[in-house]
Each structure stands twice: as C-alpha cells, then as structure tokens.
Design a protein around this motif. Structure first.
Motif, PDB file in Angstrom:
ATOM      1  N   LEU A   8       0.765  -1.331   0.030  1.00  0.00           N
ATOM      2  CA  LEU A   8      -0.155  -0.072  -0.073  1.00  0.00           C
ATOM      3  C   LEU A   8       0.620   1.158  -0.058  1.00  0.00           C
ATOM      4  O   LEU A   8       0.517   2.114  -0.798  1.00  0.00           O
ATOM      5  CB  LEU A   8      -0.868   0.036   0.890  1.00  0.00           C
ATOM      6  CG  LEU A   8      -1.987  -1.121   1.312  1.00  0.00           C
ATOM      7  CD1 LEU A   8      -2.748  -1.076   2.460  1.00  0.00           C
ATOM      8  CD2 LEU A   8      -2.960  -0.924   0.067  1.00  0.00           C
ATOM      9  N   LEU A   9       1.924   1.368   0.877  1.00  0.00           N
ATOM     10  CA  LEU A   9       2.889   2.465   0.810  1.00  0.00           C
ATOM     11  C   LEU A   9       3.421   2.667  -0.437  1.00  0.00           C
ATOM     12  O   LEU A   9       3.625   3.802  -0.830  1.00  0.00           O
ATOM     13  CB  LEU A   9       3.921   2.241   1.997  1.00  0.00           C
ATOM     14  CG  LEU A   9       3.415   2.200   3.191  1.00  0.00           C
ATOM     15  CD1 LEU A   9       4.420   1.807   4.571  1.00  0.00           C
ATOM     16  CD2 LEU A   9       2.827   3.547   3.653  1.00  0.00           C
ATOM     17  N   LEU A  10       4.079   1.604  -1.095  1.00  0.00           N
ATOM     18  CA  LEU A  10       4.678   1.705  -2.224  1.00  0.00           C
ATOM     19  C   LEU A  10       4.010   2.000  -3.427  1.00  0.00           C
ATOM     20  O   LEU A  10       4.218   2.870  -4.397  1.00  0.00           O
ATOM     21  CB  LEU A  10       5.190   0.436  -2.670  1.00  0.00           C
ATOM     22  CG  LEU A  10       6.474  -0.075  -1.790  1.00  0.00           C
ATOM     23  CD1 LEU A  10       7.033  -1.553  -2.076  1.00  0.00           C
ATOM     24  CD2 LEU A  10       7.882   0.930  -1.818  1.00  0.00           C
ATOM     25  N   ARG A  11       2.444   1.848  -3.352  1.00  0.00           N
ATOM     26  CA  ARG A  11       1.556   2.145  -4.396  1.00  0.00           C
ATOM     27  C   ARG A  11       0.928   3.503  -3.864  1.00  0.00           C
ATOM     28  O   ARG A  11      -0.014   3.927  -4.785  1.00  0.00           O
ATOM     29  CB  ARG A  11       0.209   1.285  -4.516  1.00  0.00           C
ATOM     30  CG  ARG A  11       0.607  -0.128  -5.083  1.00  0.00           C
ATOM     31  CD  ARG A  11      -0.540  -1.130  -4.873  1.00  0.00           C
ATOM     32  NE  ARG A  11      -1.531  -0.537  -5.595  1.00  0.00           N
ATOM     33  CZ  ARG A  11      -2.896  -1.139  -5.544  1.00  0.00           C
ATOM     34  NH1 ARG A  11      -2.904  -2.163  -4.796  1.00  0.00           N
ATOM     35  NH2 ARG A  11      -3.685  -0.680  -6.308  1.00  0.00           N
ATOM     36  N   ARG A  12       1.214   4.274  -2.924  1.00  0.00           N
ATOM     37  CA  ARG A  12       1.136   5.618  -2.569  1.00  0.00           C
ATOM     38  C   ARG A  12      -0.486   5.807  -1.970  1.00  0.00           C
ATOM     39  O   ARG A  12      -0.967   6.479  -2.476  1.00  0.00           O
ATOM     40  CB  ARG A  12       1.597   6.496  -3.620  1.00  0.00           C
ATOM     41  CG  ARG A  12       3.071   6.389  -3.688  1.00  0.00           C
ATOM     42  CD  ARG A  12       3.669   7.134  -4.962  1.00  0.00           C
ATOM     43  NE  ARG A  12       3.220   8.711  -5.045  1.00  0.00           N
ATOM     44  CZ  ARG A  12       4.077   9.572  -4.336  1.00  0.00           C
ATOM     45  NH1 ARG A  12       5.052   9.207  -3.619  1.00  0.00           N
ATOM     46  NH2 ARG A  12       3.505  10.582  -4.146  1.00  0.00           N
ATOM     47  N   LEU A  13      -0.977   4.820  -1.486  1.00  0.00           N
ATOM     48  CA  LEU A  13      -2.406   4.764  -1.376  1.00  0.00           C
ATOM     49  C   LEU A  13      -2.487   5.230   0.225  1.00  0.00           C
ATOM     50  O   LEU A  13      -1.550   5.117   1.028  1.00  0.00           O
ATOM     51  CB  LEU A  13      -3.060   3.381  -1.351  1.00  0.00           C
ATOM     52  CG  LEU A  13      -2.912   2.575  -2.602  1.00  0.00           C
ATOM     53  CD1 LEU A  13      -3.580   1.197  -2.640  1.00  0.00           C
ATOM     54  CD2 LEU A  13      -3.883   3.323  -3.836  1.00  0.00           C
ATOM     55  N   PRO A  14      -3.849   5.790   0.425  1.00  0.00           N
ATOM     56  CA  PRO A  14      -4.075   6.393   1.710  1.00  0.00           C
ATOM     57  C   PRO A  14      -3.904   5.200   2.858  1.00  0.00           C
ATOM     58  O   PRO A  14      -4.340   4.243   2.491  1.00  0.00           O
ATOM     59  CB  PRO A  14      -5.330   6.839   1.592  1.00  0.00           C
ATOM     60  CG  PRO A  14      -5.790   7.099   0.357  1.00  0.00           C
ATOM     61  CD  PRO A  14      -4.958   6.065  -0.565  1.00  0.00           C
ATOM     62  N   VAL A  15      -3.275   5.607   4.054  1.00  0.00           N
ATOM     63  CA  VAL A  15      -2.853   4.789   5.194  1.00  0.00           C
ATOM     64  C   VAL A  15      -3.349   5.155   6.391  1.00  0.00           C
ATOM     65  O   VAL A  15      -3.307   6.489   6.396  1.00  0.00           O
ATOM     66  CB  VAL A  15      -1.608   4.215   4.888  1.00  0.00           C
ATOM     67  CG1 VAL A  15      -1.302   3.202   3.991  1.00  0.00           C
ATOM     68  CG2 VAL A  15      -0.642   5.376   5.508  1.00  0.00           C
ATOM     69  N   PRO A  16      -3.458   4.417   7.454  1.00  0.00           N
ATOM     70  CA  PRO A  16      -3.571   2.990   7.310  1.00  0.00           C
ATOM     71  C   PRO A  16      -5.095   2.421   6.941  1.00  0.00           C
ATOM     72  O   PRO A  16      -5.954   3.143   6.958  1.00  0.00           O
ATOM     73  CB  PRO A  16      -3.369   2.682   8.866  1.00  0.00           C
ATOM     74  CG  PRO A  16      -4.092   3.892   9.598  1.00  0.00           C
ATOM     75  CD  PRO A  16      -4.083   5.090   8.844  1.00  0.00           C
ATOM     76  N   PRO A  17      -4.827   1.242   6.388  1.00  0.00           N
ATOM     77  CA  PRO A  17      -6.041   0.601   5.860  1.00  0.00           C
ATOM     78  C   PRO A  17      -6.872  -0.075   7.056  1.00  0.00           C
ATOM     79  O   PRO A  17      -7.117  -1.285   6.838  1.00  0.00           O
ATOM     80  CB  PRO A  17      -5.471  -0.494   5.132  1.00  0.00           C
ATOM     81  CG  PRO A  17      -4.195  -0.762   5.631  1.00  0.00           C
ATOM     82  CD  PRO A  17      -3.658   0.325   6.369  1.00  0.00           C
ATOM     83  N   CYS A  18      -7.775   0.637   7.795  1.00  0.00           N
ATOM     84  CA  CYS A  18      -8.607   0.258   8.834  1.00  0.00           C
ATOM     85  C   CYS A  18      -9.507   1.471   8.947  1.00  0.00           C
ATOM     86  O   CYS A  18      -9.502   2.330   8.391  1.00  0.00           O
ATOM     87  CB  CYS A  18      -7.768   0.170  10.212  1.00  0.00           C
ATOM     88  SG  CYS A  18      -7.044   1.702  10.999  1.00  0.00           S
ATOM     89  N   GLU A  19     -10.375   1.241   9.788  1.00  0.00           N
ATOM     90  CA  GLU A  19     -11.489   2.076  10.043  1.00  0.00           C
ATOM     91  C   GLU A  19     -10.960   3.480  10.691  1.00  0.00           C
ATOM     92  O   GLU A  19     -10.176   3.418  11.505  1.00  0.00           O
ATOM     93  CB  GLU A  19     -12.604   1.566  11.041  1.00  0.00           C
ATOM     94  CG  GLU A  19     -13.963   2.294  11.463  1.00  0.00           C
ATOM     95  CD  GLU A  19     -14.809   1.962  12.266  1.00  0.00           C
ATOM     96  OE1 GLU A  19     -15.740   2.563  12.682  1.00  0.00           O
ATOM     97  OE2 GLU A  19     -14.319   1.038  12.957  1.00  0.00           O
ATOM     98  N   GLY A  20     -11.364   4.763  10.157  1.00  0.00           N
ATOM     99  CA  GLY A  20     -11.100   5.935  10.746  1.00  0.00           C
ATOM    100  C   GLY A  20     -10.554   6.454   9.664  1.00  0.00           C
ATOM    101  O   GLY A  20     -10.333   6.190   8.474  1.00  0.00           O
ATOM    102  N   PRO A  21      -9.858   7.675   9.929  1.00  0.00           N
ATOM    103  CA  PRO A  21      -9.192   8.544   9.136  1.00  0.00           C
ATOM    104  C   PRO A  21      -7.677   7.819   8.615  1.00  0.00           C
ATOM    105  O   PRO A  21      -7.380   7.353   9.091  1.00  0.00           O
ATOM    106  CB  PRO A  21      -8.787  10.093  10.064  1.00  0.00           C
ATOM    107  CG  PRO A  21      -8.848   9.382  11.320  1.00  0.00           C
ATOM    108  CD  PRO A  21      -9.867   8.269  11.338  1.00  0.00           C
ATOM    109  N   LYS A  22      -7.540   8.502   7.175  1.00  0.00           N
ATOM    110  CA  LYS A  22      -6.123   8.030   6.469  1.00  0.00           C
ATOM    111  C   LYS A  22      -5.589   9.451   6.048  1.00  0.00           C
ATOM    112  O   LYS A  22      -6.180  10.429   5.764  1.00  0.00           O
ATOM    113  CB  LYS A  22      -6.716   7.105   5.565  1.00  0.00           C
ATOM    114  CG  LYS A  22      -7.452   6.067   5.952  1.00  0.00           C
ATOM    115  CD  LYS A  22      -7.893   5.140   4.796  1.00  0.00           C
ATOM    116  CE  LYS A  22      -8.434   3.789   5.163  1.00  0.00           C
ATOM    117  NZ  LYS A  22      -9.802   4.074   6.083  1.00  0.00           N
TER     118      LYS A  22
END
Length: 323
Positions: A8-22
């Motif tokens: 996910l980090l290398l693809r530059r996607l919003p993190v973290p992949p869990c409920e709540g803000p990213k």
C-alpha cells in the motif's frame, strides 16, 4: 499481518487501511530528496533511544520541509510492554499496529486534521457566497503544524544518514539487520518547516487548538514544550484518534481520567516553561473551593467528544463492551 502494508505504501495509497481517518501520499515527491540538517535530538542521547524517529530539514524538489523519518515498529514487543493479559486477548496485531505504531498514529491524526480543514473550507466557501467577509479561510488558521502527506525512502539512505548525522538506531527487525531478508524502506511524513526556536507562543491560542483537536476526536496525549514549534503542535506519535482501540477498552472512568490529565499537562507545561499567563486548561480547584457558588464539575467540559464513539468499537474481530 493480513494486510500487505508495504504494498500500500509503495503504491502511495491512503493509510492506514483500517476504520477511521487516513493520510495520503505527498503527491509532489519524485524521489529527489536532499537532507540538510538534523532538527531533532542528538542521536546518541537517551531521548533518541525512546523517540519514535528523527526530524530533518530537507529539500524536496525546490522546497524546504521538515521530514520526520520513523523508526520501525515491533508489534510483538509492543504487545509485551504495552498490554495487560486482558488487553492482549482483546486487540489484534493488525489493530494494534494501525492505531499505535507512531507512524500510523500520526497518519490517522493528520488525516482527521486535514479532513477538518477541508470541511471548514467548504463551509467557508458557502458563507463567502452569502457575503460573509468575516469568515476566515481555514488554511490560514492551522491547529497544528501542517502535514502534506507521507513518503517512503529507500533503505539505501540508511548509510547516508549515519555518515552525515550519526543516526543509527532504527529498530529494524533482526532478520533485516542480519541480511536474511531485504531491508524495508523508511516511512516518513512531510511537514511544514517551522524554523523557530520558540516552543510556547500565545497560550490562549494554543489552548484553543488543543480543545479543537479534542473536539474533532484527537487526543495528542503528549503535551510538552518539546512537541511544539512556535505554538503549534508537531508530534502526534502517541495520539488517540477516534475510533481507537485503547480508549474503547479501558472503560469510561479511566478514559475520562486520561482526557483530564491531558489538560493538566497543558497547565504543567506552562508552569515548567515559566510562562506568565492567566490561561488555564483546568479550573483552579483550590480557588473555586473558596467560592460557594462555583460549580467544579469537570464532566461538563465542552470539548468532550461523543461518548458513543469511544464506548463501543470493534477491535480486531471482537466487540469490546465497556459498559
């Protein structure tokens, strides 16, 4: 861990992949980065041993930023040192990592802060169309040092940082240190560079920022002068951003006690720094006790977040009931 966070980090996607803000990736990063100086503590001190990372003055492209490069998080060690037997059974490794790893803790906090700015700017836009010139643009009123997103830095930079700044403690897993598996890239946050030696500035404004953070569901938990730059909070590495597993697990009484303690820390910070101010986060109970008409019930604090958000939250695969 079930989720492939590195991908996910290398693809530059919003993190973290869990409920709540990213928090999303810093979009202007093209791999060119120049480390100019170390802003944070001496890497050989005890403070460095206990810190969550190092902050550098860097140049990315043509712009200067403060770059916080994080140490690596060992969830097994965190479970051993941070949790009781009861809590170990209640929280999964994945939830513990996404909520309590300092990198993800800051991502969640800044994700919520940036969303607050966006929402406020939308309201500002509507009000401006209604000819309300008294409404300010939210971007001119930061409640914390701005963060523009995260980046990943190749592991090859480790030797450069050691040679240039003597930075060497990154808490990498033993298998990476031994060369058994490849070293993971560093995780970092790109923040506004505040080139000032001043920590405390305008206590009333600082208290307003703290109350606003708490109102939108962020408890920084680390209210000390070292975490402020020119009156703006710069560190959210141990923050709770709702929904968060820990406040949900400890129950309403302890949760309220810890939230009150954050306000006491603010007052103590002013005292420790010898700041002459009448601003207080908590009421002076000794004085109030002398006034028969004074109501000292702190539970009516106007900055309290919605109780329903804290009291029940799915942690891992289990539902925690703290009622």
């Amino acid at each position: 861990m079930a989720t492939d966070v590195d991908r996910l980090l290398l693809r530059r996607l919003p993190v973290p992949p869990c409920e709540g803000p990213k928090l999303g990736a810093y979009k202007r990063f093209r791999g060119d980065i120049e480390f100019l100086r170390l802003i944070s503590c001496d890497p050989w001190t005890k403070e460095s041993l206990g810190g969550s990372g190092y902050v550098f003055d860097v140049r990315i492209g043509k712009e200067r930023f403060a770059l916080k490069v994080f140490k690596f998080y060992d969830v097994i060690e965190a479970r051993y040192y941070l949790l009781t037997d009861r809590l170990r059974r209640m929280v999964s490794d994945e939830t513990l990592t996404f909520h309590s790893d300092p990198f993800f803790a800051e991502c969640r906090a800044y994700g919520r802060i940036n969303q607050y700015y966006e929402d406020l700017n939308k309201k500002t836009g509507r009000r401006c169309r209604r000819n309300r010139p008294d409404v300010h643009n939210a971007k001119t009123k930061p409640i914390a040092v701005p963060c523009y997103g995260y980046i990943t830095i190749p592991a090859e930079y480790e030797s450069l940082l050691f040679k240039k700044f003597s930075v060497h403690l990154w808490d990498r897993p033993e298998r990476e240190e031994s060369g058994e598996i490849p070293k993971k890239p560093f995780r970092a946050l790109v923040k506004k560079l505040v080139d000032s030696e001043v920590s405390i500035s305008n206590p009333r404004r600082m208290l307003g920022h703290l109350k606003q953070l708490r109102k939108i569901g962020i408890s920084p938990n680390d209210i000390y002068a070292r975490n402020y730059k020119d009156g703006l909070l710069v560190d959210f590495s141990i923050a709770w951003t709702e929904p968060h597993w820990y406040p949900a697990a400890i129950g309403p009484d302890r949760r309220e006690t810890k939230r009150r303690n954050e306000l006491f820390l603010f007052d103590q910070m002013m005292e420790d720094e010898k700041v002459k101010t009448t601003v207080r986060a908590k009421r002076n109970l000794d004085y109030c006790d002398k006034l028969r008409s004074c109501d000292i019930d702190d539970t009516s604090e106007d900055t309290a977040v919605s109780e329903s958000t804290w009291t029940s939250h799915s942690v891992g695969c289990q539902e925690i009931d703290v009622s």
